[in-house]
Design a protein around this motif. Structure first.
Motif, PDB file in Angstrom:
ATOM      1  N   SER A  33     -11.600  15.713 -12.454  1.00  0.00           N
ATOM      2  CA  SER A  33     -10.464  15.250 -13.243  1.00  0.00           C
ATOM      3  C   SER A  33     -10.886  14.172 -14.241  1.00  0.00           C
ATOM      4  CB  SER A  33      -9.379  14.674 -12.324  1.00  0.00           C
ATOM      5  OG  SER A  33      -8.334  14.092 -13.085  1.00  0.00           O
ATOM      6  N   PRO A  34     -10.290  14.173 -15.434  1.00  0.00           N
ATOM      7  CA  PRO A  34     -10.552  13.109 -16.408  1.00  0.00           C
ATOM      8  C   PRO A  34      -9.630  11.914 -16.233  1.00  0.00           C
ATOM      9  CG  PRO A  34      -9.209  14.780 -17.426  1.00  0.00           C
ATOM     10  CD  PRO A  34      -9.457  15.255 -16.010  1.00  0.00           C
ATOM     11  N   THR A  35      -8.843  11.892 -15.144  1.00  0.00           N
ATOM     12  CA  THR A  35      -7.979  10.742 -14.865  1.00  0.00           C
ATOM     13  C   THR A  35      -8.203  10.276 -13.438  1.00  0.00           C
ATOM     14  OG1 THR A  35      -6.117  12.091 -14.105  1.00  0.00           O
ATOM     15  CG2 THR A  35      -6.206  11.596 -16.459  1.00  0.00           C
ATOM     16  N   GLY A  36      -8.091   8.991 -13.246  1.00  0.00           N
ATOM     17  CA  GLY A  36      -8.301   8.376 -11.947  1.00  0.00           C
ATOM     18  C   GLY A  36      -8.734   6.938 -12.133  1.00  0.00           C
ATOM     19  N   THR A  37      -8.973   6.251 -11.044  1.00  0.00           N
ATOM     20  CA  THR A  37      -9.361   4.841 -11.105  1.00  0.00           C
ATOM     21  C   THR A  37     -10.596   4.631 -11.973  1.00  0.00           C
ATOM     22  OG1 THR A  37      -8.458   4.497  -8.883  1.00  0.00           O
ATOM     23  CG2 THR A  37      -9.982   2.825  -9.731  1.00  0.00           C
ATOM     24  N   ASN A  38     -11.529   5.559 -11.903  1.00  0.00           N
ATOM     25  CA  ASN A  38     -12.794   5.402 -12.610  1.00  0.00           C
ATOM     26  C   ASN A  38     -13.010   6.485 -13.664  1.00  0.00           C
ATOM     27  OD1 ASN A  38     -14.007   3.165 -10.856  1.00  0.00           O
ATOM     28  ND2 ASN A  38     -13.487   4.724  -9.331  1.00  0.00           N
ATOM     29  N   ALA A  39     -11.923   7.087 -14.143  1.00  0.00           N
ATOM     30  CA  ALA A  39     -12.011   8.179 -15.108  1.00  0.00           C
ATOM     31  C   ALA A  39     -11.105   7.909 -16.293  1.00  0.00           C
ATOM     32  CB  ALA A  39     -11.642   9.497 -14.433  1.00  0.00           C
TER      33      ALA A  39
ATOM     34  N   GLY B  90      -9.909  23.849  -8.640  1.00  0.00           N
ATOM     35  CA  GLY B  90      -8.755  23.202  -9.245  1.00  0.00           C
ATOM     36  C   GLY B  90      -8.963  22.607 -10.620  1.00  0.00           C
ATOM     37  N   THR B  91     -10.183  22.616 -11.163  1.00  0.00           N
ATOM     38  CA  THR B  91     -10.436  21.900 -12.419  1.00  0.00           C
ATOM     39  C   THR B  91      -9.626  22.448 -13.578  1.00  0.00           C
ATOM     40  OG1 THR B  91     -12.668  21.306 -11.722  1.00  0.00           O
ATOM     41  CG2 THR B  91     -12.221  21.238 -14.077  1.00  0.00           C
TER      42      THR B  91
END
Length: 564
Positions: free
Chosen positions: A205-211, A92-93
């Motif tokens: 993913s480059p988005t998220g709580t820690n991204a 999925g990347t």
């Protein structure tokens, strides 16, 4: 923190004189625009490919297709209509990266908001909207959120696989570790093991709580400018994948962590983003460097060899075999060996303004004492014959696991064939590194002529004989430029089980071309004077009673055999 990325568009237009249709390979290949998801198509296409086929066929519009894709990538995958759901494996990347780029360019409104909602979450510990839990396992390098784990594995299986991938790629090979925010859980890279859609290996993913956007990765010696901290999502059950669960998990952790490094170099954003074949083909290549026995990459063979490296347009995953062919001669699974070529490539790509894609790969190979043109031609020979290294089969014309490739996916297909001496064929090859294989007669003396019938291109040819114990390579005298010709005279295929002309087009007009042009070629074979001389000599020797002949060999009075 930027919520969406804007990489250079990955889709490219290629001018090759004729329309290049999508072929049925691997998971990203699409049927014709009018095709619908029949039962047969459903079995061979992944979920994102089914969705995109419906969009191209006019069944759904882009916004609806992107909403379904966003759901397929997250916890809402069951809301994707069943006709678009498939258990064909996919990563999925890259679909997620491209989806975020499209969403960033959408006009505000309900359609955009619906997709953003699927890709976002207020839940703590989410990765691109996907969360796991309620448990957390802290390994040497990772903080792993999880719930249940299936497929006969457990959370220790995941932790050990992840740590092994990171240890090999960063500690052993020396690739720069992806950056971490100070808020990273337990100071470790964040992973969620979740109930992902069937067939979805996982994603980074480059988005998220820690991204998010980090800027300069402190683990590199240069200013990356646009490096991203990332997170990873893994499927919690690999029992439905082509390889056994442990092999599927190992291949996935090596593959996805390589994407984490790519994001950490800032190499998937900004002006120097390479094509999908480099992003996904490179990550698939890394699977074998980290977990040599997993061999999940075999499932993707073979790529379309006649499509060029500069603007490869089909599923990017099978292209790993090209990088294997370019690097394996330098060694596998060891620091400074073949992996150094790919490490140098990504580092050059990260350093914007120094090099880009084809130029970066060429420089990485120059660092090893060869060039992209030379290494690609040698790879073209190795990929045609697929001989396992050993005995007379030596690098760079062999693969250490060639027997496994052929056992899994069969021999590589020939492009053209000349059955008898005097025959000829016509073909075409796009520039920016592509190849064709032309089968040649394995009896009779003949010359081989390669003619470039176009106003561009740089065609290199080698006649290769497989004796059954070794490959012998006879290079055509010159590289054939526009409207030029070269000829190998007096070729004798005696002792060859198989003979083929290997043609590569090594013309490069741009470091990262947006289009490629085809060069038309002609291959001719013709009987040569050597055969005539041989016949005259044989008649002369027979008349004098010096030899008797059997199939072109002379038997001397002493009992020795000589070729005449």
């Amino acid at each position: 923190m930027r919520p969406f990325l804007e990489p250079r568009p990955a889709s490219r237009r290629r001018l090759v004189g004729t329309l290049v249709a999508f072929a049925a390979t691997a998971t990203f290949v699409l049927p014709s625009p009018a095709a619908r998801a029949s039962g047969k198509e459903h079995r061979r296409l992944s979920t994102p490919a089914l969705i995109e086929a419906a969009r191209r066929g006019g069944e759904i519009k882009r916004a609806k297709a992107d909403l379904f894709l966003a759901r397929a990538l997250g916890p809402g995958w069951r809301l994707v209509p069943e006709r678009f759901r498939s258990d064909v494996p996919w990563d999925g990347t890259l679909p997620l990266l491209r989806l975020r780029k499209r969403v960033a360019n959408m006009a505000p409104g309900p359609a955009r908001s619906a997709i953003v909602d699927e890709l976002s979450s207020e839940a703590a510990g989410n990765c691109s909207g996907t969360s796991a839990g309620p448990n957390t396992h802290v390994s040497t390098y990772f903080s792993i959120d999880y719930g249940t784990v299936g497929g006969g594995l457990n959370i220790n299986s995941y932790a050990m696989s992840l740590d092994a991938a990171r240890t090999q790629e960063v500690n052993a090979f020396g690739w720069a570790a992806p950056p971490l925010f100070p808020t990273a859980p337990s100071g470790r890279y964040h992973v969620v093991v979740a109930n992902l859609a069937p067939g979805l290996y996982g994603f980074v993913s480059p988005t998220g709580t820690n991204a998010g956007l980090f800027g300069n990765n402190p683990n590199t010696s240069w200013n990356d400018v646009d490096a991203y901290a990332s997170c990873m999502a893994l499927n919690d059950d690999y029992s439905g994948f082509p390889s056994p669960p442990q092999a599927s998990l190992d291949a996935t952790t090596a593959h996805e962590f390589n994407h984490s490094i790519q994001f950490g170099y800032g190499a998937l954003t900004g002006a120097n983003v390479p094509d999908a074949a480099f992003i996904e083909g490179g990550a698939t290549w890394m699977e074998d460097e980290v977990f040599d026995g997993a061999n999940d990459s075999y499932n993707y063979l073979w790529p379309n060899f006649a499509d060029d490296m500069g603007s490869y347009s089909l599923s990017p995953y099978p292209y790993w075999i090209t990088f294997r062919g370019l690097t394996e001669r330098f060694g596998t699974g060891a620091a400074g060996a073949g992996e150094q070529v790919m490490q140098d490539f990504w580092e050059l790509t990260s350093q914007s303004g120094t090099s880009n894609m084809l130029s970066a790969l060429n420089q990485a190979l120059v660092n090893k004492g060869t060039t992209l043109a030379d290494a690609y031609h040698a790879y073209a020979i190795a990929a045609k014959f697929n001989r396992t290294c050993g005995g007379g089969y030596v690098y760079p014309y062999c693969f250490e696991e060639a027997a496994g490739y052929v056992a899994k996916k069969g021999p590589t297909p020939i492009h053209q064939s000349i059955a008898t001496v005097g025959g000829s064929v016509f073909g075409s090859l796009p520039n920016h590194y592509s190849l064709n294989w032309v089968a040649l007669p394995n009896s009779g003396f003949y010359g081989v002529t390669l003619r470039n019938r176009s106003g561009g291109g740089q065609l290199r040819g080698s006649v290769v004989c497989d004796t059954g114990s070794a490959l012998t390579v006879s290079s055509l005298p010159t590289i054939v430029g526009p409207n030029a010709v070269t000829r190998l005279a007096d070729y004798d295929p005696a002792g060859c089980m198989e003979v083929a002309l290997i043609i590569t087009n090594e013309e490069q007009t741009s470091p990262n071309p947006s289009m490629s042009f085809a060069s038309e070629y002609e291959v001719d074979t013709a009987a040569t004077h050597l055969r005539t001389v041989s016949l005259r000599l044989r008649r002369h020797l027979i008349a004098r009673g010096l030899v008797t002949t059997v199939d072109g060999f002379g038997a001397c009075a002493s009992g020795e055999s000589v070729r005449i």
